[in-house]
Write a protein that holds these residues in place. Structure first.
Motif, PDB file in Angstrom:
ATOM      1  N   ALA A  91       0.761  -0.995   0.034  1.00  0.00           N
ATOM      2  CA  ALA A  91      -0.017  -0.002   0.000  1.00  0.00           C
ATOM      3  C   ALA A  91       0.765   1.304  -0.079  1.00  0.00           C
ATOM      4  O   ALA A  91       2.167   1.218   0.450  1.00  0.00           O
ATOM      5  CB  ALA A  91      -0.930   0.014   1.189  1.00  0.00           C
ATOM      6  N   MET A 126       0.793   3.525   1.907  1.00  0.00           N
ATOM      7  CA  MET A 126       1.158   4.291   3.049  1.00  0.00           C
ATOM      8  C   MET A 126       2.590   3.547   3.832  1.00  0.00           C
ATOM      9  O   MET A 126       3.042   3.955   4.547  1.00  0.00           O
ATOM     10  CB  MET A 126      -0.018   4.276   4.090  1.00  0.00           C
ATOM     11  CG  MET A 126      -0.583   2.739   4.531  1.00  0.00           C
ATOM     12  SD  MET A 126       0.353   1.644   5.231  1.00  0.00           S
ATOM     13  CE  MET A 126      -0.010   2.291   6.966  1.00  0.00           C
ATOM     14  N   ARG A 133       0.244  -7.399  -4.032  1.00  0.00           N
ATOM     15  CA  ARG A 133      -0.349  -8.149  -2.961  1.00  0.00           C
ATOM     16  C   ARG A 133      -0.465  -9.822  -3.359  1.00  0.00           C
ATOM     17  O   ARG A 133      -0.891 -10.002  -4.454  1.00  0.00           O
ATOM     18  CB  ARG A 133      -1.658  -7.625  -3.000  1.00  0.00           C
ATOM     19  CG  ARG A 133      -1.682  -6.237  -2.153  1.00  0.00           C
ATOM     20  CD  ARG A 133      -3.076  -5.935  -1.460  1.00  0.00           C
ATOM     21  NE  ARG A 133      -2.712  -4.473  -0.921  1.00  0.00           N
ATOM     22  CZ  ARG A 133      -3.811  -3.597  -0.675  1.00  0.00           C
ATOM     23  NH1 ARG A 133      -5.210  -4.142  -0.865  1.00  0.00           N
ATOM     24  NH2 ARG A 133      -3.552  -2.449  -0.258  1.00  0.00           N
ATOM     25  N   MET A 145      -1.322   2.340  -6.909  1.00  0.00           N
ATOM     26  CA  MET A 145      -2.216   3.140  -5.996  1.00  0.00           C
ATOM     27  C   MET A 145      -1.890   4.634  -6.138  1.00  0.00           C
ATOM     28  O   MET A 145      -0.602   4.954  -5.877  1.00  0.00           O
ATOM     29  CB  MET A 145      -1.802   2.524  -4.635  1.00  0.00           C
ATOM     30  CG  MET A 145      -3.041   2.627  -3.743  1.00  0.00           C
ATOM     31  SD  MET A 145      -2.793   2.336  -2.200  1.00  0.00           S
ATOM     32  CE  MET A 145      -3.880   0.577  -1.790  1.00  0.00           C
ATOM     33  N   TRP A 156      -9.359   0.619   8.449  1.00  0.00           N
ATOM     34  CA  TRP A 156      -8.223   0.118   7.619  1.00  0.00           C
ATOM     35  C   TRP A 156      -6.892   0.148   8.534  1.00  0.00           C
ATOM     36  O   TRP A 156      -6.624   0.825   9.480  1.00  0.00           O
ATOM     37  CB  TRP A 156      -7.732   1.004   6.343  1.00  0.00           C
ATOM     38  CG  TRP A 156      -7.022   0.181   5.488  1.00  0.00           C
ATOM     39  CD1 TRP A 156      -7.459  -0.231   4.502  1.00  0.00           C
ATOM     40  CD2 TRP A 156      -5.441   0.395   5.527  1.00  0.00           C
ATOM     41  NE1 TRP A 156      -6.142  -0.975   4.067  1.00  0.00           N
ATOM     42  CE2 TRP A 156      -5.054  -0.450   4.496  1.00  0.00           C
ATOM     43  CE3 TRP A 156      -4.425   1.008   6.302  1.00  0.00           C
ATOM     44  CZ2 TRP A 156      -3.641  -1.030   4.118  1.00  0.00           C
ATOM     45  CZ3 TRP A 156      -3.220   0.567   6.199  1.00  0.00           C
ATOM     46  CH2 TRP A 156      -2.774  -0.094   5.069  1.00  0.00           C
ATOM     47  N   ASN A 158     -10.089   4.823  -1.117  1.00  0.00           N
ATOM     48  CA  ASN A 158     -10.150   4.641   0.297  1.00  0.00           C
ATOM     49  C   ASN A 158      -9.445   5.872   1.066  1.00  0.00           C
ATOM     50  O   ASN A 158      -8.176   6.218   0.863  1.00  0.00           O
ATOM     51  CB  ASN A 158      -9.800   3.305   0.741  1.00  0.00           C
ATOM     52  CG  ASN A 158     -10.027   2.976   2.042  1.00  0.00           C
ATOM     53  OD1 ASN A 158     -10.507   3.576   2.754  1.00  0.00           O
ATOM     54  ND2 ASN A 158      -9.314   1.744   2.480  1.00  0.00           N
ATOM     55  N   VAL A 179      -8.474   6.984   4.620  1.00  0.00           N
ATOM     56  CA  VAL A 179      -8.492   6.303   6.025  1.00  0.00           C
ATOM     57  C   VAL A 179      -8.073   7.570   7.152  1.00  0.00           C
ATOM     58  O   VAL A 179      -7.035   8.494   6.678  1.00  0.00           O
ATOM     59  CB  VAL A 179      -7.265   5.418   6.251  1.00  0.00           C
ATOM     60  CG1 VAL A 179      -7.316   4.751   7.658  1.00  0.00           C
ATOM     61  CG2 VAL A 179      -7.365   4.335   5.016  1.00  0.00           C
ATOM     62  N   ASP A 227      -4.667   9.141   5.147  1.00  0.00           N
ATOM     63  CA  ASP A 227      -4.002   8.205   4.107  1.00  0.00           C
ATOM     64  C   ASP A 227      -4.904   7.814   3.442  1.00  0.00           C
ATOM     65  O   ASP A 227      -5.985   7.186   3.546  1.00  0.00           O
ATOM     66  CB  ASP A 227      -3.510   6.830   5.002  1.00  0.00           C
ATOM     67  CG  ASP A 227      -3.496   5.662   3.974  1.00  0.00           C
ATOM     68  OD1 ASP A 227      -3.032   5.933   2.869  1.00  0.00           O
ATOM     69  OD2 ASP A 227      -3.657   4.503   4.464  1.00  0.00           O
ATOM     70  N   THR A 228      -4.676   8.156   2.011  1.00  0.00           N
ATOM     71  CA  THR A 228      -5.820   7.680   0.953  1.00  0.00           C
ATOM     72  C   THR A 228      -5.028   6.966  -0.238  1.00  0.00           C
ATOM     73  O   THR A 228      -3.827   6.912  -0.534  1.00  0.00           O
ATOM     74  CB  THR A 228      -6.262   8.800   0.154  1.00  0.00           C
ATOM     75  OG1 THR A 228      -5.782   9.134  -0.964  1.00  0.00           O
ATOM     76  CG2 THR A 228      -6.725   9.962   1.084  1.00  0.00           C
ATOM     77  N   GLY A 229      -5.919   6.035  -0.782  1.00  0.00           N
ATOM     78  CA  GLY A 229      -5.451   4.995  -1.927  1.00  0.00           C
ATOM     79  C   GLY A 229      -6.466   4.902  -3.020  1.00  0.00           C
ATOM     80  O   GLY A 229      -7.648   4.482  -2.566  1.00  0.00           O
TER      81      GLY A 229
HETATM   82  N1  SER Z   1      -3.981   2.486   3.126  1.00  0.00           N
HETATM   83  C1  SER Z   1      -5.215   2.360   2.417  1.00  0.00           C
HETATM   84  C2  SER Z   1      -5.402   1.322   1.432  1.00  0.00           C
HETATM   85  O1  SER Z   1      -4.421   0.462   1.188  1.00  0.00           O
HETATM   86  C3  SER Z   1      -5.525   3.802   1.706  1.00  0.00           C
HETATM   87  O2  SER Z   1      -4.319   3.857   0.999  1.00  0.00           O
HETATM   88  O3  SER Z   1      -6.453   1.180   1.035  1.00  0.00           O
END
Ligand code: SER
Length: 587
Positions: A40, A42, A68, A86, A160, A202, A204, A225-227
């Motif tokens: 991710a 983050m 992943r 991401m 999350w 997303n 967070v 934190d966004t993704g």
């Molecule tokens: N950490 C969150 C995710 O992986 C937002 O980036 O969805």
């Protein structure tokens, strides 16, 4: 809109909102032995989410290559991917819910022209750690999201993190686009995976830290934190049915289709996904092996080969499709072009290794299941799975898939037991590293980290300036350091390197950290990677008058805090890359 245009639009949008564009990290986390891959955006930012200052400030934006592996065996349907990109924007103790939601809404509706009423959002329903997120819901409504499109869901959906066992986490608000498909039932909502709703982003609200004992504490700062998954977003923007119909996958899928006699959708998707992930792993320095990241790469390549054979593609032509892949993705990932030769070399080499045993292995597999059929047994035991792996190079996941196609089950737990018994050295790979977790910034790893700086400088002084760091991996027990050198480093030379490092430790050199512009760091002779387009401000760690390196830290403040090091191993990793393992010993 193409993926690369979306990426650029995203970076520019947040840059205009005073975010600094930083470069994403490699797929292999640096100095973090607890996770195999960056999963991710983050993840590389954990130290800053937990309070260290980031040299670029409190508002950041980037794109991050992620891998992943939890879903590897699901790839083949129309949604799952191993590698994905991401897009993310972060507030490190700066803005919180209000601006985060407003930025997302503005980007989606103004920049991407998505109609507000096709957006649904979910917010946290509340529990004993954090309250129901009425505030997020209110802000969404004020922005213009229809009240009936706002849902409250529990922790399993709207919380999350942490990425590992411990670390920053918090309630999130997830953004979905309605594909326009009918609801699958009266209960169909964004948490349903019938395909009506596709999650695209997303956000967070990261204000908690999960501790080892399972309890939560407030972080020293409130972060966002966004993704946003770029593949999903563009297939929706392009009005396609799924990610595989976009320009990221179509050229390779079409090429394989054109060159195979029995194409089927699932195999084509597996080939396209696995080949893309494999190529990008090679670019980040991974080589196929039996352990850790190398093993995942091996599995990806071997599964890809098996499916190429399944669609009746002549695998001797694999280079043609690797070229197609690189040509179609090099604009997004210029590292593919830079590493073209090595990508082809590594994948072909692994293909050859696998092919040498594949035919025999497949024969053996059918012999096994025919025997089992006669005995009315429909499960392949762990020992047999292990033998297929050990003798025929069949990763158990590949056998499992082959078994499934033939209506057989496999005893994976039994396999794991055999594996652990037979391969002492692989114990780590099977049991530990797959669990995941976050960077271990313990005292011991910090010490090893400082020692790697001393090691790099010593190697360069003794072997020559051609020595470049190719990666490092640190645990509380040892350090591992990969570097370029055309040949084996002789024992007496290693001894000189070790002595030079220990001399600096004895000198008690002061370690200092300064933030500066990348250009200034270059002028001051700091070592580091200078080809990054973004991330103009960097941290430079100086160790006495001995070493100067760009690095995120953390480090000890004086080398006298380190024990002497002992180099316990020097070996080849791949052609031109050597690996040193070293441990601390009593002075
Ligand atoms: N950490 C969150 C995710 O992986 C937002 O980036 O969805």
């Amino acid at each position: 809109m193409k993926a690369i245009e979306l990426r650029n639009k995203y970076l520019k949008f947040f840059e205009e909102k005073n975010h600094k564009i930083i470069s994403g990290a490699p797929l292999i986390p640096e100095n973090d032995p607890t996770v195999l891959f960056t999963t991710a955006g983050m993840q590389p930012l954990v130290p800053y989410l937990t309070g260290q200052t980031h040299p670029e400030g409190k508002r950041l934006v980037d794109y991050q290559k992620c891998l992943r592996t939890d879903d590897i065996d699901e790839v083949g349907d129309n949604r799952h991917l191993t590698f994905f990109e991401m897009l993310g924007n972060w507030s490190l103790g700066d803005y919180f819910r209000q601006d985060s939601i407003r930025y997302s809404y503005e980007f989606l509706t103004k920049e991407l022209n998505i109609p507000s009423d096709s957006i649904s959002v979910t917010c946290f329903a509340g529990d004993n750690v954090a309250p129901k997120d009425e505030e997020a819901a209110r802000i969404w409504e004020e922005c213009g999201i229809l009240k009936e499109n706002i849902y409250f869901l529990g922790k399993e959906h709207n919380w999350w993190g942490p990425a590992g066992e411990t670390g920053p986490c918090g309630p999130d608000t997830e953004i979905f686009l309605d594909t326009g498909a009918p609801k699958c039932s009266d209960h169909c909502d964004p948490s349903c995976d019938c395909g009506k709703y596709v999650e695209i982003w997303n956000n967070v609200f990261m204000e908690y830290n999960k501790k080892e004992d399972g309890t939560y504490e407030k972080l020293s700062q409130k972060n966002v934190d966004t993704g946003m998954g770029i593949e999903r977003m563009i297939f929706l923007l392009q009005g396609k049915n799924n990610v595989f119909e976009t320009e990221l996958f179509m050229p390779i899928i079409n090429k394989v289709k054109e060159m195979s006699k029995l194409p089927n959708d699932a195999s084509l998707r597996i080939i396209a996904d696995h080949l893309r992930a494999s190529a990008l792993l090679v670019c980040d320095g991974v080589v196929p092996s039996n352990l850790g990241q190398g093993y995942i790469l091996r599995r990806l390549i071997r599964r890809c080969i098996r499916h190429l054979r399944k669609v009746d593609f002549d695998v001797e032509n694999i280079e043609v499709i690797i070229d197609t892949l690189i040509d179609s993705l090099k604009e997004m990932y210029p590292e593919l072009e830079k590493n073209r030769e090595n990508v082809i070399y590594q994948i072909k080499k692994e293909k050859n290794r696998f092919m040498n045993t594949l035919v025999k292995g497949e024969k053996e597999f059918y012999k096994i299941i025919n025997n089992l059929k006669e005995k009315n047994v429909d499960i392949i035991d762990g020992k047999t799975l292990f033998r297929l792996y050990d003798t025929f190079g069949f990763p158990p996941e590949v056998t499992a898939e082959l078994a499934k196609e033939n209506n057989f089950k496999v005893d994976m737990d039994g396999y794991k037991l055999c594996f652990e018994e037979h391969q002492e050295k692989s114990r780590q790979g099977a049991a530990g590293v797959f669990k995941g977790g976050l960077a271990d910034h313990s005292e011991q790893t910090t010490k090893y980290h400082t020692a790697t700086h001393l090691l790099l400088e010593s190697l360069q002084r003794i072997l020559g300036p051609h020595v470049m760091q190719k990666g490092s991996n640190i645990t509380a027990e040892r350090m591992r350091f990969d570097f370029t050198n055309p040949e084996k480093v002789q024992k007496d030379v290693l001894q000189k390197v070790e002595d030079m490092v220990n001399e600096q430790i004895d000198k008690g050199l002061v370690v200092t950290c300064e933030e500066m512009q990348l250009e200034e760091a270059r002028q001051k002779g700091a070592k580091g990677v200078f080809d990054s387009k973004y991330g103009q401000r960097v941290k430079v760690y100086t160790i006495g008058d001995f070493s100067k390196e760009i690095c995120g830290g953390p480090h000890v403040d004086n080398t006298s805090k380190l024990n002497h090091i002992k180099i316990i191993k020097e070996e080849a990793v791949s052609s031109g890359v050597r690996r040193i393992k070293a441990v601390f010993v009593e002075n």
